[in-house]
Scaffold this motif. Structure first.
Motif, PDB file in Angstrom:
ATOM      1  N   ARG A   1      37.717  38.543  43.054  1.00 44.84           N
ATOM      2  CA  ARG A   1      38.795  37.553  42.981  1.00 44.84           C
ATOM      3  C   ARG A   1      39.606  37.591  44.258  1.00 44.84           C
ATOM      4  O   ARG A   1      39.617  38.583  44.974  1.00 44.84           O
ATOM      5  CB  ARG A   1      39.667  37.839  41.758  1.00 44.84           C
ATOM      6  N   THR A   2      40.283  36.505  44.527  1.00 40.93           N
ATOM      7  CA  THR A   2      41.061  36.421  45.762  1.00 40.93           C
ATOM      8  C   THR A   2      42.508  36.095  45.408  1.00 40.93           C
ATOM      9  O   THR A   2      42.817  35.732  44.284  1.00 40.93           O
ATOM     10  CB  THR A   2      40.518  35.307  46.677  1.00 40.93           C
ATOM     11  N   GLY A   3      43.361  36.231  46.437  1.00 44.81           N
ATOM     12  CA  GLY A   3      44.765  35.836  46.287  1.00 44.81           C
ATOM     13  C   GLY A   3      45.503  36.742  45.318  1.00 44.81           C
ATOM     14  O   GLY A   3      45.275  37.949  45.264  1.00 44.81           O
TER      15      GLY A   3
ATOM     16  N   GLU B   1      43.621  39.299  43.067  1.00 48.84           N
ATOM     17  CA  GLU B   1      42.739  40.281  43.694  1.00 48.84           C
ATOM     18  C   GLU B   1      42.870  41.675  43.066  1.00 48.84           C
ATOM     19  O   GLU B   1      41.901  42.434  43.009  1.00 48.84           O
ATOM     20  CB  GLU B   1      43.124  40.341  45.180  1.00 48.84           C
TER      21      GLU B   1
END
Ligand SMILES: NC(=O)c1ccc[n+]([C@@H]2O[C@H](COP(=O)([O-])OP(=O)(O)OC[C@H]3O[C@@H](n4cnc5c(N)ncnc54)[C@H](OP(=O)(O)O)[C@@H]3O)[C@@H](O)[C@H]2O)c1
Length: 346
Positions: A166-168, A171
């Protein structure tokens, strides 16, 4: 009496479920929200009708209109934020898993007790009317002696074997030191707590296997655990982020009959309760699906706890027990051995 609520960390869950739940609950006033980012806090407050937005947790905790702090932060922050809230004499409703270590969970219970505030854990499945009815049925003896109890909560995307990192702001879920575990922290602790709730028994032994794989995949996407309860019931629980078509059910098999809750392990209040036993045969469907129902009921239940000085359901001690199982599950999966869980006082 209306209680003032504050939301600490304005991520997906607070946005989709808990802010609407607090807004819909009787006698709850969404006073304040906290984000690390002021603009995000302000936008969230505007959208959900909170009176004030903070980018300092200390400032939020100084706000005398706030009675209850709901903590929806990454898992590693539950313990320090709960202790800060307790020190400021705010009641705490904390997300699951309550902490990453047994020691931190004990400290949270002790801090809230010391400061005379309530500590509840957001095990929303306890607020499904079908689960509450199932608990009464088990206690009433309609199943006889429960030999086997199983629970599963999985999610997934069709065609995706391992979802990418996952990002942002999400995360943290992929970092062991922030999330504590993978599918277990997200879903497995709910299975464990639901089984404890229905059986009124503690887990005393855990044997787990997972698909975690060294540094390449430190957190599991799929976990399977065998559980031994102190009253003799054996159990199993399955938690996953890689099952797109799950049967998110719980089954109890007793000497006199069987009880199932079907499709109720969910964020949505929905599903079926079925009982087939020598003295009771019944089926109940929960519809229409209600995306906020269990969370609204949880908020209202916590309000009663604060106003009548009752023990929360789930309490900090329930949160501690789930943390013990989560930690034992991790140790068992790493070592390949079953792990006994010793009683810990808080
Ligand atoms: N009971 C349930 O049904 C249920 C369902 C889902 C989640 N949960 C629990 O709710 C909690 C939040 O989950 P979520 O899915 O809402 O999380 P999320 O959307 O990934 O993030 C929560 C928020 O925490 C803040 N944050 C992110 N990384 C951070 C960091 N490194 N340090 C400090 N703050 C950080 C961010 O808010 P800001 O940047 O705005 O500060 C973020 O939006 C978790 O404990 C989870 O287990 C419970």
């Amino acid at each position: 009496m209306t209680l003032g609520w504050a939301i600490v960390s304005v991520g997906r869950h607070a946005d989709r479920r808990m802010a609407p739940a607090i807004r819909q609950a009787q006698d709850a006033d969404l006073v304040a929200v906290y984000s690390r980012d002021r603009a995000r806090a302000e936008e969230f407050a505007r959208r959900h009708g909170a009176r004030v937005a903070y980018d300092s947790l200390d400032d939020l905790l100084r706000d005398s209109r706030v009675d209850v702090v709901y903590i929806a932060s990454p898992n590693h922050l539950h313990a320090p934020y709960a202790e800060m809230a307790a020190t400021a004499e705010k009641h705490v409703l904390c997300e699951k898993p309550m902490a990453l270590t047994v020691e931190d969970a004990v400290k949270m219970v002790q801090a809230c007790r010391r400061h005379g505030v309530r500590l509840g854990v957001a095990f929303h499945l306890r607020h499904h009317p079908g689960h509450q009815e199932a608990r009464r049925i088990v206690q009433g003896g309609a199943l006889g002696t429960v030999a086997l109890a199983t629970a599963m909560w999985g999610v997934g995307q069709r065609g995706v074997v391992f979802p990418g990192p996952r990002t942002g702001r999400e995360e943290w879920w992929d970092h062991p030191e922030m999330a504590g575990a993978g599918a277990m922290a997200a879903y497995g602790v709910h299975c464990v707590d639901l089984l404890r709730f229905l059986l009124r028994e503690e887990v005393i032994e855990v044997a787990a296997v997972t698909d975690a794989h060294g540094s390449e995949r430190p957190l599991e996407y799929l976990g399977v655990m065998a559980l031994r309860f102190q009253g003799g019931t054996l159990g199993s629980a399955f938690c996953s982020r890689r099952i797109p078509d799950p049967r998110n059910d719980c089954h109890l098999y007793g000497s006199q009959g069987r009880l199932s809750v079907l499709d109720t392990l969910s964020m949505t209040l929905q599903g079926i309760l079925e009982v087939t036993s020598r003295i009771l045969t019944t089926s109940q469907t929960y519809q229409p699906p209600d995306d906020v129902g269990m969370y609204r009921r949880m908020v209202e239940a916590f309000e009663r706890v604060v106003q009548h000085e009752e023990e929360p359901d789930a309490s900090g001690v329930d949160g501690l027990r789930a943390v013990q199982v989560m930690v034992a599950y991790g140790e068992s999966a790493r070592t390949g051995r079953a792990v006994r869980i010793e009683p810990v006082e808080a």
